[in-house]
Design an enzyme around this catalytic site. Structure first.
Site, PDB file in Angstrom:
ATOM      1  N   PHE A   1     -38.707  -4.917 -43.124  1.00 50.27           N
ATOM      2  CA  PHE A   1     -38.207  -3.588 -42.781  1.00 50.27           C
ATOM      3  C   PHE A   1     -37.053  -3.271 -43.724  1.00 50.27           C
ATOM      4  O   PHE A   1     -36.041  -3.979 -43.740  1.00 50.27           O
ATOM      5  CB  PHE A   1     -37.739  -3.540 -41.326  1.00 50.27           C
TER       6      PHE A   1
ATOM      7  N   PHE B   1     -35.867  -8.361 -41.359  1.00 55.18           N
ATOM      8  CA  PHE B   1     -35.093  -7.127 -41.339  1.00 55.18           C
ATOM      9  C   PHE B   1     -34.000  -7.142 -42.401  1.00 55.18           C
ATOM     10  O   PHE B   1     -33.252  -8.123 -42.511  1.00 55.18           O
ATOM     11  CB  PHE B   1     -34.388  -6.937 -39.987  1.00 55.18           C
ATOM     12  N   ASP B   2     -33.912  -6.074 -43.179  1.00 58.83           N
ATOM     13  CA  ASP B   2     -32.676  -5.811 -43.901  1.00 58.83           C
ATOM     14  C   ASP B   2     -31.648  -5.430 -42.840  1.00 58.83           C
ATOM     15  O   ASP B   2     -31.994  -5.273 -41.656  1.00 58.83           O
ATOM     16  CB  ASP B   2     -32.910  -4.678 -44.916  1.00 58.83           C
ATOM     17  N   MET B   3     -30.392  -5.253 -43.228  1.00 60.24           N
ATOM     18  CA  MET B   3     -29.362  -4.968 -42.224  1.00 60.24           C
ATOM     19  C   MET B   3     -28.943  -3.495 -42.207  1.00 60.24           C
ATOM     20  O   MET B   3     -29.227  -2.746 -41.284  1.00 60.24           O
ATOM     21  CB  MET B   3     -28.140  -5.852 -42.513  1.00 60.24           C
TER      22      MET B   3
END
Length: 218
Positions: free
Chosen positions: A167, A7-9
Site C-alpha cells: 500500500f 504498508f508504507d507509513m
C-alpha cells in the site's frame, strides 16, 4: 492479490505529510531558506528525511560545519512537536481495515522511507504500536524507487515477493513495489491522480472504505 500486506507509513496509514512539510520548513528557516509547499509535495514525499534534508542543503549551497545529523535531530524535535500539537488522524477506514486483517490472521508490516522512530510515534498515538514490525530508512542502503525496503519487509514476514501487496501513496513507492515484483494499491492521499496512474498500480483508492479485502487476498 496477495497473502501478506506491506504498508508504507506517511499518507498510507496516517495523514502526516503536512507535519513533515511544516517541520522541515521550520528547521531550514534558520538558514533563511523558504520552501514552496506545492514544490515540496511534488518532489519529497516518500523519499526519506536524509535525502530531503541533504537535497535542500545542497540546492541552497548550505554546508554546516557540524554535518547533517544535528539538523536531522532539530527536524525530529520540530516534527514531534507538530505531531503533539496536531491531532494526527489515520487515513479513513484504516483502523477498521487493520482489525479485519488481525481477525483473518493476515501477515502485515510497515516499510517506511523514514526512520522507524517516526512511524512508532504515530502508531503509539493510534494505540497499535504492538501490532506491527517496522522496516525503516536505517535498515536499508538504498531508498525508493529501489526495491530493497520492500524486499526486506517480505523477508521479515517470511513471504515471497509475489505474495505481497504493497500500500503506497507516492510514485517512487509504487515503482519500488513493481521492481520488487509485488502488487500495489495506490492511495490518492498525497499525489494527484494523474501522477499515480502513470506508475500503473494494480488498484487505486481514496481510502480504505473503498477496498474489498477479499479481492486483496486472492
Amino acid at each position: 492479490m496477495g497473502k501478506a500486506i506491506i504498508f508504507d507509513m506517511d499518507g498510507v496509514i496516517a495523514d502526516t505529510e503536512t507535519a513533515y512539510f511544516e517541520s522541515f520548513k521550520k528547521t531550514v528557516e534558520k538558514f533563511n531558506i523558504k520552501i514552496d509547499k506545492d514544490e515540496w509535495f511534488k518532489r519529497f514525499p516518500g523519499t526519506g528525511t536524509i535525502h530531503t534534508m541533504s537535497t535542500i542543503f545542497k540546492e541552497h549551497n548550505i554546508k554546516p560545519k557540524e554535518g547533517l545529523n544535528p539538523w536531522l535531530e532539530s527536524w525530529k524535535k520540530e516534527y514531534e512537536k507538530i505531531l503533539n500539537d496536531l491531532e494526527i488522524r489515520p487515513i479513513k477506514g484504516f483502523l477498521e481495515f487493520n482489525k479485519k486483517l488481525n481477525k483473518l490472521g493476515i501477515k502485515k508490516i510497515i516499510a517506511t522511507g523514514s526512520h522507524k522512530r517516526n512511524a512508532l510515534i504515530v502508531l503509539k498515538s493510534f494505540g497499535i504500536e504492538k501490532e506491527f514490525d517496522i522496516v525503516g530508512n536505517e535498515d536499508v542502503k538504498q531508498r525508493k524507487p529501489d526495491p530493497e525496503l520492500f524486499l526486506m519487509a517480505a523477508k521479515k514476514l517470511n513471504s515471497k515477493p509475489q505474495d505481497c501487496v504493497v500500500f503506497e501513496d507516492s510514485p517512487v513507492g509504487i515503482r519500488a513495489a513493481k521492481k520488487a515484483k509485488m502488487r500495489c494499491v495506490a492511495l490518492i492521499t498525497t499525489y494527484p491522480l494523474n501522477l499515480l496512474e502513470k506508475e500503473n498500480p494494480d488498484l487505486m483508492i481514496n481510502n480504505y472504505t473503498e477496498i474489498d479485502i477479499e479481492k486483496i487476498l486472492k
